[in-house]
Scaffold this active site. Structure first.
Site, PDB file in Angstrom:
ATOM      1  N   SER A 206      58.462  86.857  60.220  1.00  0.00           N
ATOM      2  CA  SER A 206      57.527  85.746  60.001  1.00  0.00           C
ATOM      3  C   SER A 206      56.318  85.876  60.932  1.00  0.00           C
ATOM      4  O   SER A 206      55.604  86.880  60.885  1.00  0.00           O
ATOM      5  CB  SER A 206      58.263  84.419  60.170  1.00  0.00           C
ATOM      6  OG  SER A 206      57.490  83.334  59.714  1.00  0.00           O
ATOM      7  N   ASP A 341      59.452  82.319  48.412  1.00  0.00           N
ATOM      8  CA  ASP A 341      59.269  81.824  49.772  1.00  0.00           C
ATOM      9  C   ASP A 341      58.357  80.596  49.713  1.00  0.00           C
ATOM     10  O   ASP A 341      57.175  80.705  49.369  1.00  0.00           O
ATOM     11  CB  ASP A 341      58.634  82.920  50.624  1.00  0.00           C
ATOM     12  CG  ASP A 341      58.513  82.545  52.099  1.00  0.00           C
ATOM     13  OD1 ASP A 341      58.505  81.335  52.411  1.00  0.00           O
ATOM     14  OD2 ASP A 341      58.424  83.456  52.933  1.00  0.00           O
ATOM     15  N   HIS A 372      62.453  81.882  52.716  1.00  0.00           N
ATOM     16  CA  HIS A 372      61.803  82.324  53.952  1.00  0.00           C
ATOM     17  C   HIS A 372      62.881  82.713  54.958  1.00  0.00           C
ATOM     18  O   HIS A 372      63.577  81.849  55.518  1.00  0.00           O
ATOM     19  CB  HIS A 372      60.925  81.214  54.515  1.00  0.00           C
ATOM     20  CG  HIS A 372      60.040  81.669  55.645  1.00  0.00           C
ATOM     21  ND1 HIS A 372      58.892  82.403  55.448  1.00  0.00           N
ATOM     22  CD2 HIS A 372      60.158  81.512  56.988  1.00  0.00           C
ATOM     23  CE1 HIS A 372      58.331  82.663  56.612  1.00  0.00           C
ATOM     24  NE2 HIS A 372      59.089  82.136  57.569  1.00  0.00           N
TER      25      HIS A 372
END
Length: 432
Positions: A206, A341, A372
């Site tokens: 991320s 996501d 995610h």
């Protein structure tokens, strides 16, 4: 006026019950996305000897990814379960915490975990890992990934984002930010000095994916001894992402609010440290305005950009996003994203797709499901301890390691310089 017969009333109520059940089932099917079919990841790449080797010996990139049947096709549930649960049966790898003084008085920390067995190539290889926003080595998904990597013969170094560790005070008026690479660079430098023979694998999750790609692209010297890089679930451009984060589709605005609330609490937990130092760019008024913030953009504008003296939010996002650096990365680069996501708008996926179409060292893998940082696998209801994400990162890395080993052996036979010999590049020594 005609009255309904005694037989008509029960029939009417039965019809209403059936309609209600049908409505509930329809909502469940839609919310859980049960009609969506599973598929192999969509792979974007250039046809090169390395990419052919990778797709041959890294079958997870070409095989069907199958999430848990009842809930795994919902990107929201994958994301929420990752956020709340992290992983199933989380191991507790044993590591050593290292403290690194920074040039501005900050103290960076990372945790070092030794390999639990020899690597299959016989080489000394270290994974240098950058977690997601406000995360550190004690998060469940990091622990699971580290344990899996250790068992495959990798030493692991995990950065603890500045200010993210509980019960650790800041030593300078600064926290981690979206694209600051200082702490990650310090960790990598320590690893290179402490283990002169080790080769590096760079992994970012991320926000961490943005940091590692920006780090490698800032200077080709940063690619020294790096075998490859893997970035998972990043958004590539904060400037483009800020507009999508205010939209209601995929409940993105709700996620924005929840992440902002998490960041507010984290920043305010360090209020005394941020205000109590003379060199602070943050004032009492800035933190007071923070209480009213309802989005990450407001927090970045009122506090985060000021840690590095940016004059505007636009400048902060432009300078801190890896989109301006990632095309300079020359080592093998795997970019992983999920189509469902809820945090990453589909328009942002044009960035890695275009990059993979132009750059022979880049592979972009896009799954249908996974949310995610979820990517749970399992038969029906209960997920497996290891996720598809955990396994594919290690499988890709193993394949790269064996490719480099084979190339080195062949080039040694021919009397030429091996690829793995410090992976040096020619660039301006003063850059970065």
């Amino acid at each position: 006026m005609l009255l309904m017969s005694e037989t008509e009333l029960p029939a009417m109520f039965d019809g209403m019950k059936l309609a209600a059940v049908a409505t509930v089932l329809y909502i469940i099917v839609r919310c859980l996305n049960l009609k969506s079919s599973t598929a192999a990841p969509e792979i974007t790449y250039q046809d090169t000897p390395l990419s052919r080797y990778l797709l041959k010996f890294c079958p997870l990139l070409t095989k069907e990814y199958i999430p848990p049947l009842l809930w795994g096709k919902s990107g929201h549930l994958q994301t929420v379960l990752y956020g709340k649960m992290g992983r199933v049966n989380t191991p507790t790898p044993c590591g050593v915490r290292k403290f690194l003084p920074m040039h501005d008085g900050a103290t960076a920390t990372f945790d070092l975990f030794e390999a639990l067995r020899d690597h299959s190539t016989g080489d000394d290889i270290t994974m240098v890992i950058c977690p997601g926003i406000g995360n550190h080595s004690e998060k469940n998904y990091i622990r699971t990934f580290v344990d899996h990597s250790q068992r495959q013969g990798y030493r692991c170094a995990v950065l603890n984002h500045l200010g993210a560790l509980p019960n650790m005070e800041l030593t300078s008026p600064r926290m981690f930010t979206y694209g600051c690479t200082w702490e990650f660079a310090a960790m990598v430098s320590y690893i290179k000095q402490a283990f002169p023979q080790t080769l590096l694998v760079v992994v970012g999750f991320s926000l961490g994916g943005n940091i590692v790609c920006k780090f490698l692209g800032e200077s080709c010297l940063n690619e020294d001894r790096v075998l490859c890089c893997i970035s998972v679930c990043q958004g590539y451009s904060a400037l483009r992402a800020q507009e999508t984060f205010l939209q209601w589709d995929q409940c993105r605005r709700i996620y924005n609010f929840l992440l902002a609330d998490k960041m507010k609490k984290l920043i305010l937990s360090h209020r005394s440290s941020l205000l109590g130092m003379n060199s602070s760019n943050i004032g009492d008024a800035d933190l007071n305005r923070l209480y009213a913030a309802t989005s990450l953009m407001q927090i970045d504008d009122r506090v985060m950009r000021k840690f590095h003296g940016y004059s505007s939010l636009k400048e902060y996002y432009e300078k801190e996003s890896c989109v301006h650096y990632i095309h300079k990365v020359t080592v093998p680069l795997l970019l992983l994203n999920s189509l469902d996501d809820p945090l990453i708008h589909q328009s942002l996926l044009a960035i890695p797709r275009t990059l993979a179409e132009k750059k022979p060292n880049v592979i972009f893998a896009l799954t249908q499901h996974g949310g995610h940082l979820g990517f749970f696998e399992g038969a029906v209801l209960f997920p497996q301890p290891l996720t598809w994400m955990d396994k594919v990162i290690v499988e890709y890395t193993n394949t790269i390691c064996h490719w480099v080993k084979n190339q080195a052996s062949e080039q040694t036979k021919l009397g030429t310089k091996a690829y793995g010999d410090n992976n040096r590049c020619e660039c301006n020594m003063s850059s970065g």
